[in-house]
Write an enzyme that holds these catalytic residues in place. Structure first.
Site, PDB file in Angstrom:
ATOM      1  N   ASP A  21      48.049  41.281  42.787  1.00  0.00           N
ATOM      2  CA  ASP A  21      48.530  42.665  42.922  1.00  0.00           C
ATOM      3  C   ASP A  21      50.035  42.661  43.168  1.00  0.00           C
ATOM      4  O   ASP A  21      50.504  42.104  44.167  1.00  0.00           O
ATOM      5  CB  ASP A  21      47.797  43.344  44.077  1.00  0.00           C
ATOM      6  CG  ASP A  21      47.964  44.857  44.083  1.00  0.00           C
ATOM      7  OD1 ASP A  21      49.053  45.344  43.723  1.00  0.00           O
ATOM      8  OD2 ASP A  21      47.015  45.554  44.476  1.00  0.00           O
ATOM      9  N   HIS A  78      46.729  45.097  40.292  1.00  0.00           N
ATOM     10  CA  HIS A  78      46.437  46.340  41.013  1.00  0.00           C
ATOM     11  C   HIS A  78      45.465  47.171  40.174  1.00  0.00           C
ATOM     12  O   HIS A  78      45.855  48.082  39.447  1.00  0.00           O
ATOM     13  CB  HIS A  78      47.744  47.107  41.249  1.00  0.00           C
ATOM     14  CG  HIS A  78      47.636  48.213  42.260  1.00  0.00           C
ATOM     15  ND1 HIS A  78      47.327  47.980  43.580  1.00  0.00           N
ATOM     16  CD2 HIS A  78      47.798  49.559  42.138  1.00  0.00           C
ATOM     17  CE1 HIS A  78      47.321  49.138  44.240  1.00  0.00           C
ATOM     18  NE2 HIS A  78      47.588  50.111  43.372  1.00  0.00           N
ATOM     19  N   SER A 131      44.067  52.248  46.469  1.00  0.00           N
ATOM     20  CA  SER A 131      45.511  52.275  46.701  1.00  0.00           C
ATOM     21  C   SER A 131      45.863  53.323  47.763  1.00  0.00           C
ATOM     22  O   SER A 131      45.474  53.184  48.911  1.00  0.00           O
ATOM     23  CB  SER A 131      46.234  52.509  45.364  1.00  0.00           C
ATOM     24  OG  SER A 131      47.601  52.225  45.455  1.00  0.00           O
TER      25      SER A 131
END
Length: 237
Positions: A187, A218, A133
């Site tokens: 996601d 995610h 991320s």
């Protein structure tokens, strides 16, 4: 997959103080390979220690895993709440709203961390910069600009930050650096299309991007860890 035997080695997790606090884990004595893994927003270096334990990298010799803790800062999208973050999230995804100052501040911190590894006997070409991320974004930002060749860059569930500056600022030394990029099809934090756009820009600039998609949100899945393991063995062979 079998564990890497971290808990059985003389070097248990330890905290090294410097500009960034890190958790360092070595899989054997005198490592000559380092993998730096950067966590996502609101987490810390502990987040990816269990993932590292799933990797089977005995073929490349002892490895030092380095898990840095991002600075604590207020994050706009979370109402200004202070948490660990590599840069601020302002609430929109267009490049003009990215926290360039924060990104570049953390870029400087990562350069110091890379310098520390080299001072501890790890050649640049034996260092992999990886992240999830926000950590993915920072790995791409720092890795593509680093002045010495890296073994590779691995980006999980993230994107290329400040894309309009990449061509002008990237390092010639890492013009051919291998890149592993993976993302979940479901996601809802960083949309798949944004990661795909980053992949396409990197490939347009000539980078060797190994791309993977998984049926997940995610997060990280076991298939992804296995694919990452195979890629690490390839770039560190």
């Amino acid at each position: 997959m079998a564990a890497i035997g971290v808990s059985d080695t003389p070097c248990a997790p330890r905290y090294a103080r410097g500009v960034l606090e890190t958790i360092d884990i070595e899989t054997g004595p005198s490592p000559r390979t380092a993998i730096l893994i950067l966590h996502g927003l609101g987490a810390d270096g502990n987040d990816f220690v269990p993932i590292a334990r799933e990797l089977e990298l005995e073929r490349v010799g002892p490895v030092r895993f380095v898990f840095p803790h991002a600075p604590v800062m207020p994050v706009t999208i979370n109402g200004g709440y202070r948490m660990r973050a590599w840069y601020d999230i302002l609430g929109t995804e267009d490049e003009g709203r990215q926290d360039e100052a924060g990104l570049r501040s953390s870029l400087g911190l990562l350069e110091e961390l890379l310098a520390r590894e080299k001072s501890r006997g790890i050649e640049s070409k034996r260092i992999v910069l990886a992240g999830f991320s926000q950590g993915c974004a920072m790995s791409l930002l720092a890795g593509l600009r680093h002045a010495e060749p890296l073994a590779g860059i691995a980006g999980l569930s993230g994107y290329l930050p400040l894309p309009s500056t990449t061509a002008a600022e990237r390092s010639e030394a890492n013009a051919k650096v291998p890149i592993f990029q993976a993302h979940g099809r479901f996601d809802d934090i960083i949309e798949l299309r944004r990661a795909q756009a980053s992949r396409d820009q990197l490939r347009a600039l000539g980078y060797d991007v190994e791309w993977h998609e998984y049926p997940m949100p995610h997060s990280v899945c076991m298939e992804e860890i296995q694919d990452l393991n195979a890629w690490l063995l390839k770039v560190l062979a």
